[in-house]
Scaffold this active site. Sequence first.
Site, mmCIF file in Angstrom:
data_model
loop_
_atom_site.group_PDB
_atom_site.id
_atom_site.type_symbol
_atom_site.label_atom_id
_atom_site.label_comp_id
_atom_site.label_asym_id
_atom_site.label_seq_id
_atom_site.Cartn_x
_atom_site.Cartn_y
_atom_site.Cartn_z
ATOM 1 N N GLU A 39 0.848 -1.191 0.000
ATOM 2 C CA GLU A 39 0.000 0.000 0.000
ATOM 3 C C GLU A 39 0.888 1.247 0.000
ATOM 4 O O GLU A 39 1.895 1.314 0.707
ATOM 5 C CB GLU A 39 -0.895 -0.003 1.242
ATOM 6 C CG GLU A 39 -1.821 1.200 1.340
ATOM 7 C CD GLU A 39 -2.665 1.203 2.607
ATOM 8 O OE1 GLU A 39 -3.726 1.840 2.605
ATOM 9 O OE2 GLU A 39 -2.252 0.552 3.605
ATOM 10 N N LYS A 66 -10.055 0.974 -1.846
ATOM 11 C CA LYS A 66 -10.113 0.702 -0.417
ATOM 12 C C LYS A 66 -11.480 1.144 0.072
ATOM 13 O O LYS A 66 -11.915 2.279 -0.186
ATOM 14 C CB LYS A 66 -9.002 1.456 0.319
ATOM 15 C CG LYS A 66 -8.867 1.091 1.796
ATOM 16 C CD LYS A 66 -7.629 1.749 2.404
ATOM 17 C CE LYS A 66 -7.385 1.280 3.821
ATOM 18 N NZ LYS A 66 -6.134 1.854 4.385
ATOM 19 N N CYS A 92 -5.178 -3.216 3.141
ATOM 20 C CA CYS A 92 -4.874 -2.972 4.554
ATOM 21 C C CYS A 92 -6.076 -3.115 5.480
ATOM 22 O O CYS A 92 -6.513 -4.219 5.768
ATOM 23 C CB CYS A 92 -4.237 -1.590 4.681
ATOM 24 S SG CYS A 92 -3.370 -1.323 6.261
#
Length: 519
Positions: free
Chosen positions: A272, A347, A381
């Site tokens: 990321e 995300k 993440c």
Amino acid sequence: MSDKNEESTEQTEHKLLLRQLQLKDYNEVKAIMETVYRNIDGSWTRKEFSNLLKKFPEGQICIEDKGRVVAGALSLIVDYAQYGDKHTYEQIVDRGTFKSHDAEGDTLYGIDVFVDPEYRNLRLGRRLYDARKEMCENLNLRGIIAGGRIPGYKDYANKLTPAKYIEMVRNKELSDPVLSFQLSNEFHVRKIMKNYLPDDTDSRAYATLLEWVNVYFEEKEKLIGGTKSVVRIGIVQWQMRSVKSLEDMMQQIEFFVDTVSSYKSDIVVFPEFFNAPLMALSKEDTPSEAIRNMAEYTDEIREQMIHLALSYNINIIAGSMPEYYDNKLYNVSYLCRRDGTYDKQYKLHVTPDESHYWGMRGGHKLKIFDTDIGKIGILICYDVEFPELARMLSDMDMKILFVPYWTDTKNAYLRVRRCAQARAIENECYVAITGSVGNLPKVENMDIQYSQSAVFSPSDFAFPHDAVVAEATPNTEMTLIADLDLDLLKDLNTAGSVRNLKDRRKDLYNLSWVLRKDD
């Protein structure tokens, strides 16, 4: 000492051997079948037995004990579409001519399984069923079909319907000498058939149509470009370092793509915000302005990584990068395929820091990606800490989940790691995570890093004892190369110690996606 051992071996009660049947075995086969099937026509004739051996010798197997046949299983290969679920035993065996056998068929059809009553305590039936499954897999057939008797039904026919009887046997409220055994060997009831064996009075002429599915079945493989069963992945634990320009950063990226592709890897994954060093080139004063400035590089990096995927013949997951459009800031991961196409996953959940420092927003869609290594998912993440997302991807047949992350401290890293490990177990898939190490003194909110990249598997006997396929040295720039056997996932799904996907109580709960109006 040697003589005593040899004498001991000679005096053992049994010496079992699994092998193919031969015509000379007929008398022993006949004796068992006449005993086992005395109420339904007994044994095949010698001529019929010979026909079967000529049609499909490999499919006729037995277990002998010290040279005497004590159990056997007879099978054919059929083109199941020609018969479908409405057929009779006689249509399959065709008066002992076995004309239904088709060497180019797609299904192994079980005709008979018989065990000498004196040997039933040795579980020879299970050995024969396992041998049939192995045969089915080696012949690359779709599965095994068999008509199953329900002889125990004679005691309940006056008070239970066949369907209710079968349900109670399945739930272990009742036991049937045939059906209970078949269910314990991973067969499931596909249909209830009437008049399958009209002379089977114990079953009241009913039978179960049983199926075992070969999870390893593959459609006829292409000579080139076929889907792989073993996938090699490479993940990059990326060192954050100062760069002078985008060209300087692309040289580092190409170095790792070149390195990982030289090991014949199918895919390489970056962390990321691996391009965070570009924020140091910004003259903006605030973190929110600096990351928006970095977003101006995203399209160019994506295009160059697509070119790298093509030129190095490797799929690339370009970690994640900021994307800014319509005055909204997002975090997006690009999948750059080696065929020249690309896709992206936003995300969905942003952390409090990402919202506070950068004003970042979450995306609205979850995607499954078709690739030449199978279906994969990407969760950036924080998203891996929400189990619903991985479960939805698993329901779309995801085999490998990739998680590019950025964490600054060990406790933050452990949240990602522990959740990734849980996702691998509960979704029966592989999970690869990778982050960055080092520091960026001139980049506020991304100044320190903590990472130990890893690849996780489900936790069962076929996988590493600690469910960790590979892991990096903490806080050291390096790559990991790992081979992932996708066939092991198929086996786990159907025959694992526990079966998380199959055992879900869908009668109690479900998971659904709530679409936004602007989707």
